[in-house]
Design a protein around this motif. Structure first.
Motif, PDB file in Angstrom:
ATOM      1  N   GLY A 231      -0.444  14.295   6.513  1.00 37.44           N
ATOM      2  CA  GLY A 231       0.267  13.320   7.335  1.00 37.44           C
ATOM      3  C   GLY A 231       1.513  13.908   7.972  1.00 37.44           C
ATOM      4  O   GLY A 231       1.943  15.034   7.674  1.00 37.44           O
ATOM      5  N   ASN A 232       2.141  13.139   8.842  1.00 35.39           N
ATOM      6  CA  ASN A 232       3.311  13.619   9.571  1.00 35.39           C
ATOM      7  C   ASN A 232       4.471  13.957   8.643  1.00 35.39           C
ATOM      8  O   ASN A 232       5.205  14.929   8.872  1.00 35.39           O
ATOM      9  N   PRO A 266       7.341   4.533  18.255  1.00 32.69           N
ATOM     10  CA  PRO A 266       5.937   4.928  18.067  1.00 32.69           C
ATOM     11  C   PRO A 266       5.593   6.151  18.922  1.00 32.69           C
ATOM     12  O   PRO A 266       6.019   6.263  20.075  1.00 32.69           O
ATOM     13  N   SER A 267       4.857   7.076  18.318  1.00 31.72           N
ATOM     14  CA  SER A 267       4.401   8.305  19.003  1.00 31.72           C
ATOM     15  C   SER A 267       5.564   9.149  19.506  1.00 31.72           C
ATOM     16  O   SER A 267       5.424   9.914  20.474  1.00 31.72           O
ATOM     17  N   SER A 286       7.404  13.405  13.253  1.00 33.37           N
ATOM     18  CA  SER A 286       6.660  12.657  14.270  1.00 33.37           C
ATOM     19  C   SER A 286       6.252  11.300  13.708  1.00 33.37           C
ATOM     20  O   SER A 286       5.810  11.199  12.563  1.00 33.37           O
ATOM     21  N   GLY A 288       3.802   7.966  13.904  1.00 33.03           N
ATOM     22  CA  GLY A 288       2.477   7.580  14.366  1.00 33.03           C
ATOM     23  C   GLY A 288       2.518   6.379  15.285  1.00 33.03           C
ATOM     24  O   GLY A 288       3.554   5.728  15.454  1.00 33.03           O
ATOM     25  N   GLU A 289       1.366   6.065  15.871  1.00 35.53           N
ATOM     26  CA  GLU A 289       1.285   4.930  16.795  1.00 35.53           C
ATOM     27  C   GLU A 289       1.626   3.609  16.106  1.00 35.53           C
ATOM     28  O   GLU A 289       2.098   2.676  16.743  1.00 35.53           O
ATOM     29  N   GLU A 290       1.364   3.535  14.785  1.00 39.39           N
ATOM     30  CA  GLU A 290       1.622   2.284  14.058  1.00 39.39           C
ATOM     31  C   GLU A 290       3.061   2.175  13.573  1.00 39.39           C
ATOM     32  O   GLU A 290       3.434   1.191  12.929  1.00 39.39           O
ATOM     33  N   THR A 292       4.570   4.541  11.497  1.00 37.80           N
ATOM     34  CA  THR A 292       4.648   5.088  10.150  1.00 37.80           C
ATOM     35  C   THR A 292       4.658   6.606  10.215  1.00 37.80           C
ATOM     36  O   THR A 292       4.282   7.202  11.221  1.00 37.80           O
ATOM     37  N   ILE A 293       5.082   7.237   9.095  1.00 38.66           N
ATOM     38  CA  ILE A 293       5.099   8.697   9.058  1.00 38.66           C
ATOM     39  C   ILE A 293       4.246   9.251   7.914  1.00 38.66           C
ATOM     40  O   ILE A 293       4.116  10.463   7.774  1.00 38.66           O
ATOM     41  N   GLY A 294       3.664   8.384   7.092  1.00 35.58           N
ATOM     42  CA  GLY A 294       2.698   8.851   6.124  1.00 35.58           C
ATOM     43  C   GLY A 294       3.218   9.124   4.727  1.00 35.58           C
ATOM     44  O   GLY A 294       3.047  10.233   4.218  1.00 35.58           O
TER      45      GLY A 294
END
Length: 437
Positions: A231-232, A266-267, A286, A288-290, A292-294
């Motif tokens: 993940g990011n 986002p993004s 980075s 994510g589109e949602e 979140t960064i993981g």
């Protein structure tokens, strides 16, 4: 696959419960010398059967119930052909009223015993794990949409329920509380005690399973507990145990403060300040589109595990079993008072299947089966013709007055009861289906 597992657990659970219920009727009947013609788990058409002695044991294709056919008894089969003849000694109608009453109570009694045994076993094997109120109030709560509608705010520390101390986080939304009336919480907010009232119809909102995770939860520090592989967050160099101090220069103290900031980017990339041991670092991550960064937060709160001796398990399990009955009674009172929408409160086979879940967890399976066993006992005790409770009412009347209701009256009552039960079954199935969409 998840659907198959849910259906499989439902069918197994219902088969067990129906089997022991009808077994209770059969054993009581045979013990008094009554002839039991049929014992079936499931309704016709029959998919398997075997004659053993005077009784045919079978499995029906419709696994939503079962029945025992006792000679000389007006039941759901409405078989009254032989009732015009003089009763034979082995017939249900030839036996004293007190014996017939025990036979009709047999299924209910066995369901209660099975439910108690299951709850005792779960208490003895698993003990009890809970989050103490002291741990919860270290950081307070996170209030989601429904929690905010109730009157909570994120950061509140809930110090009392109805003016009294409480022991567990789960007490805040216990079934007994949700089914009660005029309940309230006392919360500490910015050093001031405030009162948060629970509306009497709040159970209606809670009955929607989508809202149950949308009320309150323990507030967690901004410490990384687990990273999504690849993940990011992991790619940016974040590690388990890192404490997030700021995102784009905005200070962070708790995990719930992170996502609202990330969702603004986002993004895009954000600057994340972390504390790792004794040093601090700035990392570019980075989003994510949602938004979140993981990663998942570390749960830095301590649960208490209580183990029960066998004697304690008997007390705890019996209490938990009969609590199910008491909650059903309170639920009916709520429905009669109009505080609860019947459509949200009554569950049929489709919704019950979702209670088991899409993974096979034996602890959860037996907990649901134990609960359903007590519910089945309670529902069957309702004074509705065609249910055991209807027969119990008529037999009690016979014992008290010495006058037996006529066979014609019993037959017509059975017909009325069947119409009520079939209508109720159709309602809950249609209601369950609608709730899926």
């Amino acid at each position: 696959m998840e659907t198959l597992i849910m259906v499989g657990q439902l069918l197994l659970g219902l088969s067990i419960l129906v089997g022991v219920h009808e077994w209770g009727h059969m054993v009581a009947a045979k013990s008094f010398g009554m002839r039991v013609e049929k014992f079936s788990i499931g309704f016709p058409p029959k998919i398997w059967g075997r004659q053993i002695g005077e009784t045919e044991y079978s499995i029906g294709a419709i696994p939503l119930g079962g029945f025992v056919k006792i000679t000389g008894m007006i039941d759901e089969s409405l078989d009254t052909k032989s009732l015009s003849d003089e009763p034979e000694p082995y017939e249900f109608r030839a036996k004293p009223a007190w014996q017939r009453l025990i036979v009709m109570m047999g299924g209910i009694i066995v369901n209660v015993i099975v439910g108690i045994i299951i709850f005792i076993s779960l208490a003895f094997v698993n003990g009890e794990e809970y989050l103490p109120s002291e741990e919860l109030n270290k950081n307070g709560i996170v209030a989601y949409d429904l929690g905010e509608q109730l009157g909570f705010q994120t950061g509140d520390r809930v110090i009392a329920i109805n003016g009294k101390d409480y022991e567990r986080f789960s007490d805040l939304l216990s079934p007994d509380l949700l089914l009660g009336s005029d309940n309230y919480y006392t919360a500490l907010r910015d050093g001031q005690e405030i009162r948060v009232d629970m509306p009497n119809d709040f159970i209606d909102k809670f009955a929607d399973k989508r809202n149950r995770v949308n009320i309150i939860s323990p507030r967690l520090p901004s410490v990384i507990g687990q990273l999504e592989p690849g993940g990011n967050a992991e790619n940016a160099g974040l590690k388990t145990g890192d404490r997030i101090l700021a995102v784009n220069d905005k200070p962070i103290g708790y995990h719930d403060e992170i996502r609202p900031i990330l969702q603004k980017y986002p993004s895009q990339e954000v600057q994340v300040m972390i504390e790792r041991g004794s040093e601090r670092k700035d990392l570019t991550v980075s989003v994510g589109e949602e938004g979140t960064i993981g990663f998942y937060p570390a749960f830095e709160l301590t649960y208490v595990t209580r183990e029960f001796t066998f004697g304690e398990a008997i007390s705890e399990g019996t209490y938990n079993a009969f609590a199910v009955v008491w909650l059903n009674i309170k639920g009916f009172q709520k429905m009669i008072a109009g505080d609860v929408d019947v459509r949200k409160s009554l569950s049929g086979p489709i919704r019950i299947a979702t209670f088991f879940g899409g993974t096979w967890d034996w602890n959860n399976f037996w907990r649901i089966v134990g609960l359903l066993s007590m519910v089945l006992a309670f529902m069957n005790f309702l004074p509705i013709p065609a249910l055991d409770g209807g027969h119990v009412v008529f037999l009690t009347w016979e014992i008290v007055t010495g006058r037996k209701p006529s066979d014609k009256f019993l037959e017509n009552s059975q017909k009325v009861g069947m119409v009520i039960l079939l209508s109720l079954m159709a309602f809950v199935i249609i209601n369950d289906t609608i709730s899926l969409f």
